[in-house]
Every structure is written in C-alpha cells, then in structure tokens.
Design a protein around this motif. Structure first.
Motif, PDB file in Angstrom:
ATOM      1  N   GLU A 203       0.845  -1.189   0.000  1.00  0.00           N
ATOM      2  CA  GLU A 203       0.000   0.000   0.000  1.00  0.00           C
ATOM      3  C   GLU A 203       0.883   1.243   0.000  1.00  0.00           C
ATOM      4  O   GLU A 203       1.747   1.400   0.869  1.00  0.00           O
ATOM      5  N   GLU A 205       0.606   5.030   0.543  1.00  0.00           N
ATOM      6  CA  GLU A 205      -0.325   6.041   1.038  1.00  0.00           C
ATOM      7  C   GLU A 205      -0.188   7.365   0.289  1.00  0.00           C
ATOM      8  O   GLU A 205      -1.109   8.180   0.302  1.00  0.00           O
ATOM      9  N   GLU A 206       0.946   7.571  -0.351  1.00  0.00           N
ATOM     10  CA  GLU A 206       1.168   8.779  -1.143  1.00  0.00           C
ATOM     11  C   GLU A 206       1.675   8.376  -2.514  1.00  0.00           C
ATOM     12  O   GLU A 206       2.470   7.446  -2.656  1.00  0.00           O
ATOM     13  N   SER A 243      -4.268   7.433  -3.096  1.00  0.00           N
ATOM     14  CA  SER A 243      -3.365   6.383  -2.631  1.00  0.00           C
ATOM     15  C   SER A 243      -3.370   5.260  -3.669  1.00  0.00           C
ATOM     16  O   SER A 243      -4.224   5.194  -4.549  1.00  0.00           O
TER      17      SER A 243
END
Length: 251
Positions: A203, A205-206, A243
């Motif tokens: 993942e 997030e940015e 994201s």
C-alpha cells in the motif's frame, strides 16, 4: 523605394532577418540591384510586412505565415487563430500543473531522504470471478482518457468495486495493457473469467512513494525466490488524497 537598411529600421528588424525571409521565399524585395545585389522594397510592401510581424508575434510559424499570405481565403487565418489558441491553452495548462507540483513539493519534503518501509502482504488479492475488461496499449499519460472510455463502454454493465489496471513490463510494450472491474454480468463479449491469483501487495499512502513501493515488491520477490507473473494497480481517492495499491501475482 526603401533600402534594406531603411526597411529594417522602419520595422526594427535585423537586416539578416530580411535576407532570410527573402531566401525562404516569405518576403522578397521588390527590386534587387544587379550590380551590388542591394535589396529595395516598395511602399505597398509595408502592409505585408506588418501582417508578417503580427502573425509572428502571436506564435504562427513562418511556413504557415507564407501559406496564409498566399491564400485568398479568410477561413485559413481563422483556423490558424483557433489552432494557436489551443496550443496556448495546452501550454498554460501544462505550466499550471508544473506550478502546482512545485508548490506541493515546497509544502512537503521535496525529496525522500530515508528509504520508506513497507508492509508486504501475501494472499489471493486477485479473486476468481467475471470481469468486464478493456484491452489497451497505452502509457500513463493517457490514463484519464482510458478511464473515461472504459466507463463509457461499460454503460449497462454492473461493476463491483473500482477498476484495476493490469500493467506491462515488456520492453516493447506500453505500461498499461488492460483495465478491468469485477461484474455479475456474464453475457457480454467484453466479459471474461478472471482466475484466482496469489499475490504480494504493498500500500502506497502517497503517490510520490510509487517507485519505492515497486522497489520494495521487486526486492521482496527476489529475496524470497518468487517469480512475478502479472502486475496490477488499484487507485483510491479519500478526502482529496490519492493512494495506490500495487499487486504482483507470483508463482
């Protein structure tokens, strides 16, 4: 008649520019002295030079200016205006995007100095089921156009969840090979059966961590002797922030 020196002063043009216009056939002198090759211009050529300067000032290229001057149709100059306006608007849009990127970088840390840590998960994140898909061969620069086309073609098809990009890392192919989304519809020539795939995922997030996310997945696969088959990307927008989930199917 006006000498080339007088004409250059009159229009604040370099004499080399006038000679160049003559050489390319854009604006030829009315008379050239055979003895010394001096160039001379008539009074009626003043209006023509004004038009050349006017068109050049708005960014019309010289070859197109030549066609406009030789054309008797008013529609051609109107079309040139429209084309140039679109070019200016596209340039302004690009500059605005670049400006916003710079402002965002100034607000955040511009560079990632420390290598971020990622939690690599393993599981059947690509599930078995029917998917509505669109095969493409496109780069990321056309992503919005392809998303719009995908949903336009999917009208009347019930889609479960958001779309997923299937990526391509072949040397001679563009980065995106397919867009798909799960569906309950079976009777459609653009619906296929998606097999269940064991994946590793990360993942991000940015969005600025995308490259590092891929790096973490590839390093994990290599370290654990995993062979990468397919690569997928899932984007999510929450509270105005984008994201990304990156998945690689393995064997």
């Amino acid at each position: 008649m006006y000498s080339i020196g007088q004409f250059s002063v009159m229009f604040q043009l370099n004499k080399k520019t006038l000679r160049y216009y003559d050489d390319i056939g854009l604006f030829k002198p009315a008379f050239v002295d055979n003895n010394n090759q001096y160039r001379y211009y008539k009074e009626e050529q003043i209006a023509v030079m004004k038009e050349i300067i006017r068109l050049k000032d708005i960014g019309i290229p010289l070859d197109l200016i030549s066609k406009i001057l030789n054309s008797q149709e008013d529609t051609q100059i109107t079309e040139c205006y429209d084309i140039r306006l679109r070019e200016i608007e596209e340039a302004q849009s690009l500059l605005e995007k670049q400006k916003q990127l710079i402002l965002n970088y100034k607000k955040q840390s511009e560079y990632i100095t420390d290598k971020p840590s990622f939690n690599i998960e393993k599981g059947y994140f690509i599930e078995k089921g029917f998917v509505y898909y669109m095969s493409i061969n496109s780069g990321m620069e056309d992503i919005q156009k392809n998303i719009g086309l995908f949903y336009e073609n999917a009208k009347g098809i019930y889609l479960k969840g958001s779309h997923i990009f299937k990526m391509n890392i072949d040397e001679n192919s563009d980065s995106i090979s397919e867009i798909f989304a799960y569906t309950i519809n079976e009777d459609n020539d653009r619906v296929r059966n998606q097999v269940r795939e064991l994946c590793i995922k990360v993942e991000c997030e940015e969005m600025k961590l995308k490259a590092e996310g891929y790096q973490a997945l590839f390093e994990y696969a290599e370290k654990n002797s995993l062979s990468i088959k397919n690569i997928y990307e899932k984007y999510k927008m929450e509270k105005g922030k984008m994201s990304l989930t990156i998945l690689t199917s393995i064997e």
